[in-house]
Design an enzyme around this catalytic site. Structure first.
Site: not given
Ligand code: IPE
Ligand code: IPE
Ligand code: MG
Length: 236
Positions: A192, A190, A66, A20-23, A203, A68-69
């Site tokens: 997600s 989270r 599912t 996560d975090g590309n945007g 872990e 991300n659409w």
């Protein structure tokens, strides 16, 4: 710089990553979100290679959920093209590194071209017995359980014949073991909807690094951190 493990051996068998975090990475550089996805793909390959070098048996990468659409048509289209281009044009990356590729997720909801790429990629790499990379595309943990339950409903089993293993035997990759270590980059704490079943006793490591900045050294550091955890599985 960390370039090897502190403890040889005892690496986690199954590692999952919520990339996560590309945007945000792209925004911080004044670019458009999709630039972050292109850079993120480079990191995914770097980490796949590291996992293979460390002899991690299974690495599951969360590529597209599912949920991300819900993003803009432009971003979803870009991601689908990126996935298509990668699977079609970079099959050699997996072959050279002797990595087996598997899809996790509902293939029927993906564009035809990607469905074909996945079938080809799985077929071309099925004989490799080192690292398996599970690409979670159109993947949701709840959806995976739902699809398994639907298959079981067609088996006319008696209720008492249904075991936990009946559910996992009907997942996309039935042999995939429980997840040992789950890493999420990008600062959110989270799941997600990622690997709800497999991650029951994983872990957890949450780090603030945005995915395009997540390099091999940090990954190795996280494997070291895992090796220093005490796992009890409910026992004393
Ligand atoms: C993760 O990065 C990649 C995908 C979900 C496809 P994001 O696109 O969610 O980046 P942020 O979280 O908005 O920065
Ligand atoms: C999770 O990231 C999905 C992937 C990394 C593929 P998201 O950015 O979609 O998750 P939320 O929206 O922050 O929960
Ligand atoms: Mg995100």
């Amino acid at each position: 710089m960390v370039d090897s493990l502190e403890k040889e051996g005892c690496v986690p068998v199954h590692v999952g990553i919520i990339m996560d975090g590309n945007g945000r990475w792209a925004k911080q550089r004044g670019g458009i979100r999709t630039n972050g996805h292109s850079e993120g793909l480079k990191r995914a390959k770097e980490i796949a290679k590291a996992a293979s070098d460390l002899k991690i048996k299974y690495l599951t990468l969360y590529v597209f959920s599912t949920e991300n659409w819900k993003r803009t048509q432009q971003e979803v289209g870009f991601l689908m093209n990126l996935i298509h281009g990668h699977l079609l044009g970079e099959l050699n990356f997996y072959k050279e590194n002797k990595i087996r590729v598997k899809l996790l997720g509902d293939i029927t909801g993906l564009p035809k071209g990607i469905q074909e790429d996945i079938i080809e990629c799985e077929k071309e790499t099925e004989s490799f017995d080192g690292t398996t990379i599970n690409l979670a595309i159109n993947y949701g943990g709840r959806n995976e359980i739902l699809r398994s339950v639907r298959k079981i409903a067609g088996l006319s089993l008696k209720p008492e014949e249904i075991q936990e293993s009946t559910i996992s035997d009907n997942f996309d990759v039935p042999e995939l073991p429980d997840m040992d270590l789950l890493i999420r980059t990008g600062g959110e704490k989270r799941l997600s909807n990622f690997m709800l079943w497999h991650a029951a006793y994983a872990e957890l490591i949450f780090c603030d690094t945005l995915w395009p900045d997540y390099k091999r050294d940090e990954f190795i550091g996280h494997i070291n951190e895992f090796q220093n955890r005490t796992r009890r599985f409910g026992a004393v």
